[in-house]
Design a protein around this motif. Structure first.
Motif, short mmCIF file in Angstrom:
data_model
loop_
_atom_site.label_atom_id
_atom_site.label_comp_id
_atom_site.label_asym_id
_atom_site.label_seq_id
_atom_site.Cartn_x
_atom_site.Cartn_y
_atom_site.Cartn_z
N GLY A 1 32.02 49.36 27.93
CA GLY A 1 31.95 48.04 28.17
C GLY A 1 30.99 48.81 29.15
O GLY A 1 30.91 50.16 29.22
N ALA B 1 35.11 43.93 34.31
CA ALA B 1 34.85 42.93 34.30
C ALA B 1 34.11 42.78 34.13
O ALA B 1 33.05 43.60 34.15
CB ALA B 1 34.82 42.73 36.37
N ARG B 2 33.10 41.57 33.89
CA ARG B 2 31.64 40.89 33.21
C ARG B 2 30.84 40.57 34.35
O ARG B 2 29.75 40.84 34.11
CB ARG B 2 32.36 39.18 32.02
N HIS C 1 38.09 46.11 26.46
CA HIS C 1 39.96 47.30 27.44
C HIS C 1 39.58 47.62 28.14
O HIS C 1 38.79 49.38 27.96
CB HIS C 1 40.40 47.43 26.20
N SER C 2 40.56 48.25 29.44
CA SER C 2 39.93 48.91 30.42
C SER C 2 40.03 50.45 29.57
O SER C 2 39.92 50.97 30.82
CB SER C 2 40.68 48.30 31.45
N HIS D 1 29.69 43.80 30.64
CA HIS D 1 30.35 43.80 29.86
C HIS D 1 31.40 44.37 29.32
O HIS D 1 32.25 45.23 29.22
CB HIS D 1 29.22 45.31 28.69
N GLU D 2 32.66 43.02 29.22
CA GLU D 2 33.81 43.18 28.68
C GLU D 2 34.32 44.24 27.62
O GLU D 2 33.73 44.51 26.42
CB GLU D 2 34.45 41.57 28.84
N ILE E 1 41.15 44.44 32.17
CA ILE E 1 39.96 44.67 30.98
C ILE E 1 38.74 44.86 32.32
O ILE E 1 38.54 44.32 33.41
CB ILE E 1 39.76 42.37 30.80
N GLY F 1 36.11 39.90 38.23
CA GLY F 1 36.87 40.19 37.53
C GLY F 1 37.76 38.87 36.86
O GLY F 1 37.84 38.29 38.00
N THR F 2 38.38 39.48 35.87
CA THR F 2 39.40 38.75 35.66
C THR F 2 41.42 39.25 35.81
O THR F 2 41.94 38.40 35.34
CB THR F 2 38.95 37.64 33.87
N SER G 1 31.74 48.05 33.54
CA SER G 1 32.76 47.03 34.59
C SER G 1 31.50 46.72 35.91
O SER G 1 30.99 47.29 36.29
CB SER G 1 33.71 47.81 35.44
#
Length: 385
Positions: free
Chosen positions: A198, A251-252, A191-192, A188-189, A249, A244-245, A200
């Motif tokens: 979320g 990672a979704r 902010h890190s 679940h995306e 973020i 990851g992207t 990761s």
């Protein structure tokens, strides 16, 4: 006669290498060329295609339609050259210092070229030679089973199958099996900096890959010292991973692919049972936190091992052709031999070149091995005459 066979086989090898049959690509151009070549010699071929008809196995019988023939089998696909440092074009056969360089020269278009070059000799035999060329061997021996089933149903019963993987023309009677699995993680995306909001997928993937690394270490530490394989134990490696992207973020999505290679008598499902149990529990936890999240493991392929069982006569026959009087051997790579054996064919592995050159940059097949392979084909034709 061997000297006459080698130049023809080299010409055929050059044509086969020119087709980029990396497993991610179609092999249909190569298959069409082989069909045309066989047709010029009056030999009819049978295609066995995959689900979307983008790839095909091909088999053909050369000689009379009687029982007791010999299967010569090889795979048409090759591994990628991406990121490898080649000194010459991998899709062109280049001779340097008595070595024929090119992707697939050793693994295993050299064997296929030799078998095709010998077709005029096989046509005169009292027993047939059944050529069998598969797709997607390099990604888990995916193509051959459908072809093997078709051959078993339609051909007069062959005496044995010879799988031409590189063995330095030594007779091999055992190999490990292979299972390939893909693990897919959905997170679940967020902010890190807000990890509580979320999940990761990358962090989950790292945890699971760590578990597999520990499993691989345990397999090594508990190896059977009496095993004839090198290495002696079941081996597990992670071949691909991504996820990851961006660095900031959560990672979704992440996924990785691993293979497990087991000696005969070792059940891969037993080895992986605790890992799969953990995945099932983890999947429930993740979905409880975020309904769209979760983790799944999918088995992509499962090729059986080959054992010496039932191959004594096949081994003796091939040894007479090669002159190999040494002890029977086993190899740690997986091959389609186990699938032929599982279908009821007496099976051995024997082909030119060394597996140590396979999958490498500047892959090569030594001319000396190519010539020994040509000798083998001539002796086979004489044995079936």
């Amino acid at each position: 006669m061997t000297n006459a066979l080698v130049p023809t086989a080299r010409d055929i090898l050059a044509r086969l290498i020119a087709f980029d049959t990396t497993s991610r690509n179609s092999n249909l151009q190569l298959i069409a060329w082989v069909e045309d070549y066989l047709g010029q010699h009056g030999v009819t071929s049978t295609r066995v295609v995959n689900d979307d008809a983008s790839k095909a196995n091909l088999y053909a019988s050369v000689g009379p339609a009687v029982e007791g023939g010999i299967i010569l089998s090889g795979h048409s696909d090759v591994v990628p050259v991406d990121g490898q440092d080649w000194q010459s074009d991998p899709w062109t056969v280049t001779e340097r210092d008595g070595l024929l360089h090119g992707r697939g020269t050793c693994d295993m278009k050299g064997f296929i070229a030799l078998a095709l070059a010998a077709v005029p000799l096989f046509k005169n035999g009292a027993k047939p030679v059944h050529l069998a060329f598969s797709y997607d061997e390099e990604i888990g021996c995916l193509g051959a089973p459908a072809m093997i089933d078709d051959m078993a149903a339609k051909l007069p019963k062959p005496a044995l199958a010879i799988i031409g993987e590189p063995t330095m023309m030594k007779v091999i009677t055992g190999h490990k099996g292979i299972t390939v699995h893909e693990v897919e993680i959905l997170g679940h995306e967020a902010h890190s900096s807000l990890t509580h909001l979320g999940l990761s997928a990358n962090m989950v993937a790292v945890e699971l890959m760590h578990d597999l690394a520990e499993l691989a270490r345990n397999l090594w530490e508990n190896a059977d010292p009496a095993s004839p394989f090198i290495p002696p134990h079941a081996t597990l490696t992670i071949g691909r991973m991504e996820g990851g992207t961006a660095a900031n973020i959560l990672a979704r999505r992440a996924h990785f692919v691993f293979d497990l290679r087991c000696p005969p008598g070792v059940d891969p499902e037993v080895i992986l049972a605790p890992f799969k149990t953990k995945i099932a529990a983890l999947d429930g936890e993740m979905r409880g936190a975020f309904p769209e999240a979760g983790v799944t493991v999918t088995r992509l392929s499962n090729a059986p091992p080959m054992t010496p069982a039932g191959s004594a006569e096949a081994e003796a026959f091939v040894r007479r052709l090669t002159g190999d009087n040494g002890p029977s051997g086993v190899v740690s790579y997986a091959a389609e031999a186990g699938q032929f054996q599982q279908a009821g064919f007496a099976t051995v592995i024997c082909g030119p070149g060394s597996i140590e050159q396979a999958h490498q940059p500047n892959e090569y097949l030594a001319l000396e091995q190519f010539a020994r392979g040509a000798d083998f084909m001539v002796r086979l034709a004489e044995a079936l005459a």
